[in-house]
Structures are given as C-alpha cells and as structure tokens.
Design a protein around this motif. Structure first.
Motif, PDB file in Angstrom:
ATOM      1  N   LYS A 176       0.831  -1.234   0.048  1.00  0.00           N
ATOM      2  CA  LYS A 176       0.027  -0.065   0.119  1.00  0.00           C
ATOM      3  C   LYS A 176       0.768   1.217   0.004  1.00  0.00           C
ATOM      4  O   LYS A 176       0.448   2.240  -0.539  1.00  0.00           O
ATOM      5  N   LEU A 184      -5.913   5.766   0.662  1.00  0.00           N
ATOM      6  CA  LEU A 184      -4.587   5.851   0.743  1.00  0.00           C
ATOM      7  C   LEU A 184      -3.859   7.201   0.825  1.00  0.00           C
ATOM      8  O   LEU A 184      -2.791   7.442   1.662  1.00  0.00           O
ATOM      9  N   HIS A 221      -4.695  -5.494  -3.243  1.00  0.00           N
ATOM     10  CA  HIS A 221      -4.236  -4.525  -2.313  1.00  0.00           C
ATOM     11  C   HIS A 221      -5.225  -3.569  -2.209  1.00  0.00           C
ATOM     12  O   HIS A 221      -5.372  -3.130  -0.800  1.00  0.00           O
ATOM     13  N   VAL A 222      -5.813  -3.215  -3.175  1.00  0.00           N
ATOM     14  CA  VAL A 222      -6.978  -2.129  -3.007  1.00  0.00           C
ATOM     15  C   VAL A 222      -8.295  -2.736  -3.860  1.00  0.00           C
ATOM     16  O   VAL A 222      -7.951  -3.381  -4.878  1.00  0.00           O
ATOM     17  N   THR A 270       0.530   4.003  -2.880  1.00  0.00           N
ATOM     18  CA  THR A 270       0.198   5.425  -2.326  1.00  0.00           C
ATOM     19  C   THR A 270       1.379   6.426  -3.046  1.00  0.00           C
ATOM     20  O   THR A 270       0.906   7.455  -3.758  1.00  0.00           O
TER      21      THR A 270
END
Length: 230
Positions: A32, A80, A70-71, A36
């Motif tokens: 993450k 994020l 992850h998302v 980001t």
C-alpha cells in the motif's frame, strides 16, 4: 551429461527464475505504501482526473489485477492518498500548550495541506475513516486535546466537523482568482458590496485568503471556547 547440460544452461542465463525476475514484478512486491507513492506521482503529473486504476497499474508496471490484491477500488486508493496527506497535518499542539493555540496550529496546517489537493476534498468528505490509521490518529489527537481542555464530549465531534467544513472551504479560497469578487458591469447595482471589496483591496494584503481564514477561525475558536468547562 543431462546434469551438466542443465548447469551450463543456467550459467548461460537461461534459469527460468532469473527470467521471471527480469520481467514485470509480481503482485507480491506491491504494497500500500508503494501504491500511495505511485498514486501521488500520477496525480502530480496528470491531476486527479488522470488517476485511474489502469493508469496507476501502468505507472507501477503491473497488471491491473495485481492492484486489486491490495485495493478494491479507486476510492481505496484515494483513501490511501488522504491518509498520507493527513499525516502532514500538525497536531503537535494538542497536549503541549493552550487549547486555542493547538486548534490554530492544527487548522492552519490542515488548510495548507489540502489547499494543494482541493480535488480530493469532495471525495474524502464522504469517505469513511475506517482502515485509515493516520487519519484516525489525527482525530484521536484532536479529540483528546478537546477533552483535556474541558470541551463537552457530546459536542466534540460536531465541533471538529464544523472546523473541518471551514478548513476545507478555506482551502478552495487559497487558489481562488484575485478578482473573484469583481462585480464587473454590475458594480453600480451593488454599491455596498463593491465598496467593501474595494476597501479590502486597499488594505493590500499579500494573501487576502489568510485574512478571511484568520477572521473565521478566531470566531470559531471564540465561540467554542465558551463551551469549555474550565
């Protein structure tokens, strides 16, 4: 002989694992924090409209499906980004000095951070804060500071929301055009408004948005201060 041939093949750079390492990174190397950073870099180049899951995947050199490990959506990516930005907001005054000084430091810092990211404001205003550790840490620090200053617990969240609404609106004002209040050809029909605009201009403030923000913030702090149990 087969063993020798296999060894020679690997020494010649034909190891399948080596070939995989040379290609596109697997989803396992993503995290993450990396997503980001890549999202912020993409936003800086193409703006928030340019932030799509496909574009983000390309910037990371991964397949879009790798991102979804992850998302789950663009909103998750924006959360994020918000969490990363909120970490820059200064809450150090709470618990370290007078309550009103802490609120000022927090609010001014909050405005400055999000004045650079106004397209994110309408999105984060309705995003739940669950699973946003840095955002929650900010709220915890502010809430604790309000409580320590004797602010009623049942009014604390409402006060924070009111301050945030003011901060977010003021963030837009930072980037507003200098002539935003010019009445143009209708100036004669708005003599009081036009005179007030001219009077402010005569003050020649380097950043009129700061004057407005300071005025509004002090009014809020003064009003909230009357609710404290001291």
């Amino acid at each position: 002989m087969p063993a020798v041939a296999a060894t020679q093949g690997r020494s010649a750079g034909k190891d399948p694992a080596a070939r995989r390492r040379a290609g596109r990174p697997s989803a396992a190397v993503l995290d993450k924090a990396g997503i980001t950073v890549a999202a912020l870099a993409l936003i800086s180049r193409k703006g928030y409209d340019g932030l799509t899951m496909a574009a983000l995947a390309r910037s990371l050199d991964v397949a879009p499906s790798a991102l979804y490990n992850h998302v789950s959506s663009k909103d998750d990516v924006l959360l994020l980004v918000e969490d990363h930005l909120v970490e820059m907001v200064d809450v150090s005054g709470f618990g370290a000095g007078p309550w009103d000084a802490a609120v000022r430091r927090w609010a001014w810092s909050y405005r400055e951070v999000f004045a650079q990211h106004t397209p994110l404001i309408p999105i984060i205003a309705v995003l739940p804060v669950a699973n946003a550790p840095k955002t929650l840490a900010m709220y915890e620090a502010v809430t604790a500071g309000f409580g320590a200053a004797g602010f009623p617990a049942e009014k604390t969240i409402s006060a924070i929301v009111a301050l945030e609404a003011f901060v977010f609106g003021a963030a837009y004002d930072v980037t507003a055009p200098a002539d935003i209040f010019d009445a143009g050809t209708l100036a004669a029909q708005t003599p009081n408004f036009t005179a007030a605009v001219d009077r402010l201009a005569a003050e020649q403030h380097p950043r009129p948005a700061d004057v407005a923000f300071s005025l509004g913030l002090e009014a809020l702090i003064t009003g909230f201060d009357t609710l404290r149990n001291r």
